[in-house]
Design a protein around this motif. Structure first.
Motif, PDB file in Angstrom:
ATOM      1  N   MET A   1     -36.117 111.355 -10.116  1.00 31.41           N
ATOM      2  CA  MET A   1     -35.559 110.589  -9.031  1.00 31.41           C
ATOM      3  C   MET A   1     -34.935 109.314  -9.588  1.00 31.41           C
ATOM      4  SD  MET A   1     -35.748 110.940  -5.694  1.00 31.41           S
ATOM      5  CE  MET A   1     -35.310 110.052  -4.275  1.00 31.41           C
ATOM      6  N   PRO A   2     -33.653 109.094  -9.393  1.00 31.70           N
ATOM      7  CA  PRO A   2     -33.002 107.901  -9.906  1.00 31.70           C
ATOM      8  C   PRO A   2     -33.534 106.630  -9.240  1.00 31.70           C
ATOM      9  CG  PRO A   2     -31.389 109.457  -9.022  1.00 31.70           C
ATOM     10  CD  PRO A   2     -32.732 109.980  -8.708  1.00 31.70           C
ATOM     11  N   MET A  24     -29.881 101.685 -14.440  1.00 33.77           N
ATOM     12  CA  MET A  24     -30.024 102.864 -13.594  1.00 33.77           C
ATOM     13  C   MET A  24     -30.750 103.942 -14.371  1.00 33.77           C
ATOM     14  SD  MET A  24     -29.769 104.790 -10.993  1.00 33.77           S
ATOM     15  CE  MET A  24     -28.965 103.724  -9.845  1.00 33.77           C
ATOM     16  N   SER A  25     -31.789 104.481 -13.782  1.00 33.49           N
ATOM     17  CA  SER A  25     -32.540 105.577 -14.389  1.00 33.49           C
ATOM     18  C   SER A  25     -31.770 106.880 -14.168  1.00 33.49           C
ATOM     19  CB  SER A  25     -33.924 105.651 -13.741  1.00 33.49           C
ATOM     20  OG  SER A  25     -34.602 106.789 -14.185  1.00 33.49           O
ATOM     21  N   HIS A  26     -31.276 107.478 -15.260  1.00 35.06           N
ATOM     22  CA  HIS A  26     -30.498 108.722 -15.173  1.00 35.06           C
ATOM     23  C   HIS A  26     -30.455 109.375 -16.554  1.00 35.06           C
ATOM     24  CE1 HIS A  26     -27.096 111.447 -14.541  1.00 35.06           C
ATOM     25  NE2 HIS A  26     -27.251 111.247 -13.247  1.00 35.06           N
ATOM     26  N   ILE A  27     -30.573 110.697 -16.611  1.00 36.81           N
ATOM     27  CA  ILE A  27     -30.664 111.378 -17.906  1.00 36.81           C
ATOM     28  C   ILE A  27     -29.358 111.411 -18.695  1.00 36.81           C
ATOM     29  CG2 ILE A  27     -32.620 112.813 -17.273  1.00 36.81           C
ATOM     30  CD1 ILE A  27     -30.553 115.113 -16.847  1.00 36.81           C
ATOM     31  N   PHE A  87     -24.296  97.213  -5.105  1.00 37.29           N
ATOM     32  CA  PHE A  87     -24.077  97.973  -6.323  1.00 37.29           C
ATOM     33  C   PHE A  87     -23.995  99.456  -5.975  1.00 37.29           C
ATOM     34  CE2 PHE A  87     -26.614  94.215  -7.076  1.00 37.29           C
ATOM     35  CZ  PHE A  87     -25.912  93.574  -8.091  1.00 37.29           C
ATOM     36  N   GLU A  88     -23.069 100.163  -6.630  1.00 38.49           N
ATOM     37  CA  GLU A  88     -22.913 101.595  -6.356  1.00 38.49           C
ATOM     38  C   GLU A  88     -22.661 102.344  -7.654  1.00 38.49           C
ATOM     39  OE1 GLU A  88     -20.433 104.388  -3.283  1.00 38.49           O
ATOM     40  OE2 GLU A  88     -19.362 102.688  -4.185  1.00 38.49           O
ATOM     41  N   SER A  96     -25.111 109.826  -6.184  1.00 33.20           N
ATOM     42  CA  SER A  96     -24.680 108.564  -5.580  1.00 33.20           C
ATOM     43  C   SER A  96     -25.915 107.720  -5.299  1.00 33.20           C
ATOM     44  CB  SER A  96     -23.918 108.835  -4.286  1.00 33.20           C
ATOM     45  OG  SER A  96     -23.530 107.617  -3.698  1.00 33.20           O
ATOM     46  N   GLU A  97     -25.934 106.510  -5.824  1.00 40.17           N
ATOM     47  CA  GLU A  97     -27.037 105.571  -5.594  1.00 40.17           C
ATOM     48  C   GLU A  97     -26.464 104.207  -5.263  1.00 40.17           C
ATOM     49  OE1 GLU A  97     -30.559 105.413  -5.538  1.00 40.17           O
ATOM     50  OE2 GLU A  97     -30.360 107.575  -5.501  1.00 40.17           O
TER      51      GLU A  97
END
Length: 106
Positions: A1-2, A24-27, A87-88, A96-97
């Motif tokens: 989960m981001p 941002m937490s993302h692989i 922030f996007e 999309s976060e």
């Protein structure tokens, strides 16, 4: 989960240059890697980051496969009034976060 970590000063003086930090937490899978069976691991990256202050864009970055997992982005901007930073992050596979932070200008 981001999930996003945002660092924005709570207060600043009118006209101050402030530093904003985001993580941002993302692989961030590049799409160049192969599995043990030889199949390509599909690309899954964040492709853009945007920051708006009171609705006006103040920073934008386009990201590419060479960016690291969990991208850390830092930048500077000037504040002249109190308001809200939005922030996007947009990416592959419908990613999309959003996040937000407020600042008070004295």
């Amino acid at each position: 989960m981001p999930s996003a970590l945002i660092n924005v000063p709570k207060k600043a003086k009118r006209g101050d240059i402030i530093e904003i930090k985001t993580l941002m937490s993302h692989i961030m899978e590049t799409g160049y890697r192969h599995t043990a069976s030889g199949d390509v691991v599909p690309r899954d990256i964040i492709t853009s980051f945007t920051c708006r202050f009171n609705g006006t864009e103040v920073f934008r970055a386009d990201l590419f496969p060479a960016i690291a997992a969990n991208p850390f982005i830092t930048f500077f901007t000037t504040v002249t009034e109190s308001g809200k930073f939005e922030f996007e992050w947009i990416g592959d596979k419908g990613f999309s976060e959003t996040a937000q932070a407020s600042i008070t200008v004295e």
